[in-house]
Design a protein around this motif. Sequence first.
Motif, mmCIF file in Angstrom:
data_model
loop_
_atom_site.group_PDB
_atom_site.id
_atom_site.type_symbol
_atom_site.label_atom_id
_atom_site.label_comp_id
_atom_site.label_asym_id
_atom_site.label_seq_id
_atom_site.Cartn_x
_atom_site.Cartn_y
_atom_site.Cartn_z
ATOM 1 N N ASN A 144 43.467 30.669 43.836
ATOM 2 C CA ASN A 144 42.544 30.459 44.958
ATOM 3 C C ASN A 144 42.973 31.189 46.220
ATOM 4 O O ASN A 144 42.348 31.050 47.278
ATOM 5 N N GLY A 145 44.040 31.989 46.137
ATOM 6 C CA GLY A 145 44.485 32.767 47.284
ATOM 7 C C GLY A 145 43.630 34.001 47.489
ATOM 8 O O GLY A 145 42.883 34.424 46.599
ATOM 9 N N ALA A 146 43.763 34.613 48.658
ATOM 10 C CA ALA A 146 42.901 35.746 49.022
ATOM 11 C C ALA A 146 43.077 36.919 48.058
ATOM 12 O O ALA A 146 42.091 37.540 47.646
ATOM 13 N N ILE A 147 44.325 37.229 47.686
ATOM 14 C CA ILE A 147 44.567 38.399 46.849
ATOM 15 C C ILE A 147 44.033 38.173 45.439
ATOM 16 O O ILE A 147 43.275 38.993 44.905
ATOM 17 N N ALA A 148 44.403 37.053 44.835
ATOM 18 C CA ALA A 148 43.958 36.782 43.468
ATOM 19 C C ALA A 148 42.451 36.642 43.384
ATOM 20 O O ALA A 148 41.809 37.197 42.480
ATOM 21 N N SER A 149 41.863 35.915 44.311
ATOM 22 C CA SER A 149 40.410 35.705 44.250
ATOM 23 C C SER A 149 39.662 36.998 44.546
ATOM 24 O O SER A 149 38.596 37.267 43.972
ATOM 25 N N GLY A 150 40.218 37.825 45.437
ATOM 26 C CA GLY A 150 39.576 39.107 45.730
ATOM 27 C C GLY A 150 39.587 40.034 44.528
ATOM 28 O O GLY A 150 38.581 40.684 44.216
ATOM 29 N N LEU A 151 40.720 40.086 43.832
ATOM 30 C CA LEU A 151 40.802 40.931 42.634
ATOM 31 C C LEU A 151 39.918 40.386 41.518
ATOM 32 O O LEU A 151 39.276 41.148 40.790
ATOM 33 N N ARG A 152 39.873 39.073 41.392
ATOM 34 C CA ARG A 152 39.020 38.486 40.354
ATOM 35 C C ARG A 152 37.544 38.777 40.627
ATOM 36 O O ARG A 152 36.769 39.024 39.694
ATOM 37 N N ALA A 153 37.164 38.795 41.897
ATOM 38 C CA ALA A 153 35.778 39.128 42.246
ATOM 39 C C ALA A 153 35.443 40.555 41.825
ATOM 40 O O ALA A 153 34.329 40.829 41.352
ATOM 41 N N ILE A 154 36.396 41.455 41.984
ATOM 42 C CA ILE A 154 36.188 42.832 41.539
ATOM 43 C C ILE A 154 36.026 42.874 40.027
ATOM 44 O O ILE A 154 35.125 43.534 39.497
ATOM 45 N N GLY A 155 36.890 42.162 39.323
ATOM 46 C CA GLY A 155 36.791 42.127 37.873
ATOM 47 C C GLY A 155 35.478 41.539 37.394
ATOM 48 O O GLY A 155 34.849 42.071 36.458
ATOM 49 N N ASP A 156 35.049 40.459 38.025
ATOM 50 C CA ASP A 156 33.777 39.835 37.643
ATOM 51 C C ASP A 156 32.612 40.795 37.881
ATOM 52 O O ASP A 156 31.671 40.859 37.075
ATOM 53 N N GLU A 157 32.694 41.534 38.982
ATOM 54 C CA GLU A 157 31.643 42.493 39.301
ATOM 55 C C GLU A 157 31.578 43.599 38.250
ATOM 56 O O GLU A 157 30.486 43.989 37.804
ATOM 57 N N ILE A 158 32.742 44.090 37.856
ATOM 58 C CA ILE A 158 32.777 45.159 36.857
ATOM 59 C C ILE A 158 32.229 44.662 35.522
ATOM 60 O O ILE A 158 31.427 45.344 34.869
ATOM 61 N N LYS A 159 32.630 43.466 35.105
ATOM 62 C CA LYS A 159 32.128 42.930 33.839
ATOM 63 C C LYS A 159 30.610 42.768 33.865
ATOM 64 O O LYS A 159 29.937 43.033 32.860
#
Length: 269
Positions: free
Chosen positions: A25-40
């Motif tokens: 739930n931190g800024a770095i992890a959630s930000g990277l996960r948002a990128i991954g979700d967008e790509i998928k």
Amino acid sequence: MTTMPVYFVSHGGPNLLDDTEYPPNGAIASGLRAIGDEIKALSPRGMVVVSGHWEAGASSLQVSGIRAEPLIYDFYGFPASYYKQQFPHTVDPQLSQRVAELFKAQNVLIDTVARGLDHGAWVVLKKAGLANAPFPIIQLSLYKNESMNMHVQLGETLAELRKEGIVVVGSGMAVHNLRDLFGSRSTSLRSYVEPFDKQIEQAVLGPSSERKNGVLQLKQSKLLRQAHPTLEHLMPLHVAVGAAGDQSKAAKMLEAYQVSMSWSCYRFD
């Protein structure tokens, strides 16, 4: 076919995978996960990653993906568990050959090689949730030089792939000074980190017609060699800008600072 976006991501070290140090739930992890979700969600046909941890020749390149190879654990002094991490993914020899064809058409010497993903590619993609992605992932080297212009041109050569359903990812760090990260007990933010990050932001988020010149002008920054004592972690940004072209929109998807590092990430579409 939909034209795919381009991403610049900041990748950190293998400890990025530690959910205590980088909580979900931190800024770095959630930000990277948002990128991954967008790509998928884009359902791309494939991905080409350029990492700051692979440089070929001064004027020649290498591309992987001709066959699956073990991951490269190109980091040192970390707990044993990090050297057991896996990143299941597929490769695509035809995509590797397509990349090679694009550069050969520009009279750039390029070799197709058997090489696994280095940590500049697989660690950040794993944190982004792209293990077992339903599309192949291959890696392209940088040049072994500090020419910003050559790396923008590298990206420009990759731009054609976006029309073919391929996502291009440049993986480096917006600010990357390991000497200052490990050479002092002080955990205070170094004075150059945010100002240099904002110079990148101004270049990237300004008028798209001026973006290429903006990132090339970073070589004139008085902060450059503090932010990047060597430039291999900055060059993936130049690749991303080249692949994006001068008609794309840009958005900053993550902003976070640590001591002598910036984790800024961008999307171009």
